[in-house]
Write a protein that holds these residues in place. Sequence first.
Motif, PDB file in Angstrom:
ATOM      1  N   GLU A 233     -34.456 -43.126 -20.949  1.00  0.00           N
ATOM      2  CA  GLU A 233     -35.264 -42.667 -22.093  1.00  0.00           C
ATOM      3  C   GLU A 233     -36.338 -43.317 -21.956  1.00  0.00           C
ATOM      4  O   GLU A 233     -36.761 -44.461 -21.276  1.00  0.00           O
ATOM      5  CB  GLU A 233     -34.385 -42.900 -23.426  1.00  0.00           C
ATOM      6  N   LEU A 234     -37.555 -42.616 -22.608  1.00  0.00           N
ATOM      7  CA  LEU A 234     -38.695 -43.158 -22.604  1.00  0.00           C
ATOM      8  C   LEU A 234     -39.007 -44.268 -23.721  1.00  0.00           C
ATOM      9  O   LEU A 234     -38.218 -44.180 -24.814  1.00  0.00           O
ATOM     10  CB  LEU A 234     -39.859 -42.182 -22.942  1.00  0.00           C
ATOM     11  N   PRO A 235     -39.654 -45.317 -23.397  1.00  0.00           N
ATOM     12  CA  PRO A 235     -39.747 -46.402 -24.230  1.00  0.00           C
ATOM     13  C   PRO A 235     -40.416 -45.827 -25.486  1.00  0.00           C
ATOM     14  O   PRO A 235     -41.364 -45.093 -25.746  1.00  0.00           O
ATOM     15  CB  PRO A 235     -40.652 -47.441 -23.645  1.00  0.00           C
ATOM     16  N   GLU A 236     -40.020 -46.684 -26.749  1.00  0.00           N
ATOM     17  CA  GLU A 236     -40.424 -46.040 -28.134  1.00  0.00           C
ATOM     18  C   GLU A 236     -41.695 -46.592 -28.399  1.00  0.00           C
ATOM     19  O   GLU A 236     -42.543 -45.875 -29.016  1.00  0.00           O
ATOM     20  CB  GLU A 236     -39.599 -46.857 -29.037  1.00  0.00           C
ATOM     21  N   GLU A 237     -42.327 -47.577 -27.554  1.00  0.00           N
ATOM     22  CA  GLU A 237     -43.654 -48.245 -27.926  1.00  0.00           C
ATOM     23  C   GLU A 237     -44.598 -47.288 -27.121  1.00  0.00           C
ATOM     24  O   GLU A 237     -45.719 -47.636 -27.214  1.00  0.00           O
ATOM     25  CB  GLU A 237     -43.691 -49.617 -27.430  1.00  0.00           C
ATOM     26  N   LEU A 238     -44.437 -46.383 -26.606  1.00  0.00           N
ATOM     27  CA  LEU A 238     -45.155 -45.291 -25.680  1.00  0.00           C
ATOM     28  C   LEU A 238     -46.139 -44.644 -26.603  1.00  0.00           C
ATOM     29  O   LEU A 238     -47.217 -44.468 -26.437  1.00  0.00           O
ATOM     30  CB  LEU A 238     -44.376 -44.364 -24.727  1.00  0.00           C
ATOM     31  N   HIS A 239     -45.729 -43.906 -27.809  1.00  0.00           N
ATOM     32  CA  HIS A 239     -46.339 -43.403 -28.755  1.00  0.00           C
ATOM     33  C   HIS A 239     -47.239 -42.281 -28.144  1.00  0.00           C
ATOM     34  O   HIS A 239     -48.561 -42.266 -28.372  1.00  0.00           O
ATOM     35  CB  HIS A 239     -47.213 -44.296 -29.553  1.00  0.00           C
ATOM     36  N   PRO A 240     -46.771 -41.083 -27.647  1.00  0.00           N
ATOM     37  CA  PRO A 240     -47.435 -40.284 -26.920  1.00  0.00           C
ATOM     38  C   PRO A 240     -48.024 -39.345 -27.995  1.00  0.00           C
ATOM     39  O   PRO A 240     -47.618 -39.251 -28.998  1.00  0.00           O
ATOM     40  CB  PRO A 240     -46.505 -39.442 -26.074  1.00  0.00           C
ATOM     41  N   LEU A 241     -49.171 -38.761 -27.765  1.00  0.00           N
ATOM     42  CA  LEU A 241     -49.882 -37.809 -28.520  1.00  0.00           C
ATOM     43  C   LEU A 241     -48.956 -36.626 -28.601  1.00  0.00           C
ATOM     44  O   LEU A 241     -49.145 -35.734 -29.558  1.00  0.00           O
ATOM     45  CB  LEU A 241     -51.177 -37.425 -28.057  1.00  0.00           C
ATOM     46  N   HIS A 242     -48.310 -36.258 -27.437  1.00  0.00           N
ATOM     47  CA  HIS A 242     -47.607 -34.856 -27.462  1.00  0.00           C
ATOM     48  C   HIS A 242     -46.567 -35.212 -26.250  1.00  0.00           C
ATOM     49  O   HIS A 242     -46.711 -36.019 -25.421  1.00  0.00           O
ATOM     50  CB  HIS A 242     -48.542 -33.708 -26.735  1.00  0.00           C
ATOM     51  N   ASP A 243     -45.236 -34.876 -26.688  1.00  0.00           N
ATOM     52  CA  ASP A 243     -44.271 -34.755 -25.600  1.00  0.00           C
ATOM     53  C   ASP A 243     -43.275 -33.514 -25.724  1.00  0.00           C
ATOM     54  O   ASP A 243     -42.956 -33.260 -26.803  1.00  0.00           O
ATOM     55  CB  ASP A 243     -43.633 -36.113 -26.076  1.00  0.00           C
ATOM     56  N   SER A 244     -43.239 -32.852 -24.789  1.00  0.00           N
ATOM     57  CA  SER A 244     -42.559 -31.540 -24.506  1.00  0.00           C
ATOM     58  C   SER A 244     -41.590 -31.844 -23.634  1.00  0.00           C
ATOM     59  O   SER A 244     -42.027 -32.457 -22.269  1.00  0.00           O
ATOM     60  CB  SER A 244     -43.451 -30.211 -24.363  1.00  0.00           C
ATOM     61  N   LEU A 245     -40.524 -31.191 -23.730  1.00  0.00           N
ATOM     62  CA  LEU A 245     -39.439 -31.353 -22.642  1.00  0.00           C
ATOM     63  C   LEU A 245     -38.881 -30.098 -22.194  1.00  0.00           C
ATOM     64  O   LEU A 245     -38.566 -29.256 -22.838  1.00  0.00           O
ATOM     65  CB  LEU A 245     -38.080 -32.286 -23.228  1.00  0.00           C
TER      66      LEU A 245
END
Length: 300
Positions: A233-245
Amino acid sequence: MMPELEMKGVVKSFDGFRALDGLDLSVEKGAVYGLVGPNGAGKTTAIKHLSGVYRQDAGEVLMEGKPIFENPESKSRLVCVSDDVFFFSQATLRDMMLFYQGIYPRFDELLYRKLGEVFPVEEGALIRRLSRGMQKQAMIRLAISAAPDVLILDEPMDGLDPVMRRQVWKLVLEQVAERELTVLVSSHNLRELEDVCDHVGILHKGRCLLQRSLSELQDNIVKVLIALPEGRELPEELHPLHDSLMGRLHTLILRGDAEENTRRLAELQPLYMDAVPLTLEEIFIYELGGADYAVKDILL
């Protein structure tokens, strides 16, 4: 160095509606500054202050440190081509040329004649009878011929065909290079602005969300395409402005240095990863997404 144009804490209200709400803006000499924002953000109101049409309710609107409103000396060095072009109702192009000669002391008639090869508008034609595109050509010809220190353009290419758009930008950028003309341009055509602007300001609800050089903007936000191994999984602290899968492929929009972001993501040992710079249009969308302006999915 003192900015060529500056707005400090500018407030303007119309019938209780605050169109500008403490707007701060700064344009350096010789810059091509793109002023962008959603409809109703205050772009045209800001331009009317910078061109000396409106007086602010509070704050300062300055050119080289001097107030613009009711300042003939400043206005004689500044030309604005508005979206709704101005001309006298019975004026021909020659009439408007004589008018510009009278108010702009550096009006270059030789340049005006040479530009007639580029803008084929008849001297004796009534401007009100011309098409919108031909009216724009006439006003741009006059504006460049006035040899201003500051050129303000509000949707300048609206109504022009692609060849003429390119010709106009070529002429404007030549003036920037030759004599450090300062240009402030407002347009919804962000792809076009990306080609010509070196600085960008994003307005929202009468304030400037940010203003930076275009290179700084693009360096500070990055799009990453990444596919992770199953179960990772992506790290929780990444905080992306946008994430689509889509399947396993994440499309991430991340703030911060591109190299630092990709280095952190590489530690996840992705199956695939690629980082690409964002276009100005994408930066506009994601920056305003943080101001409740994201593109929404609506089921009808």
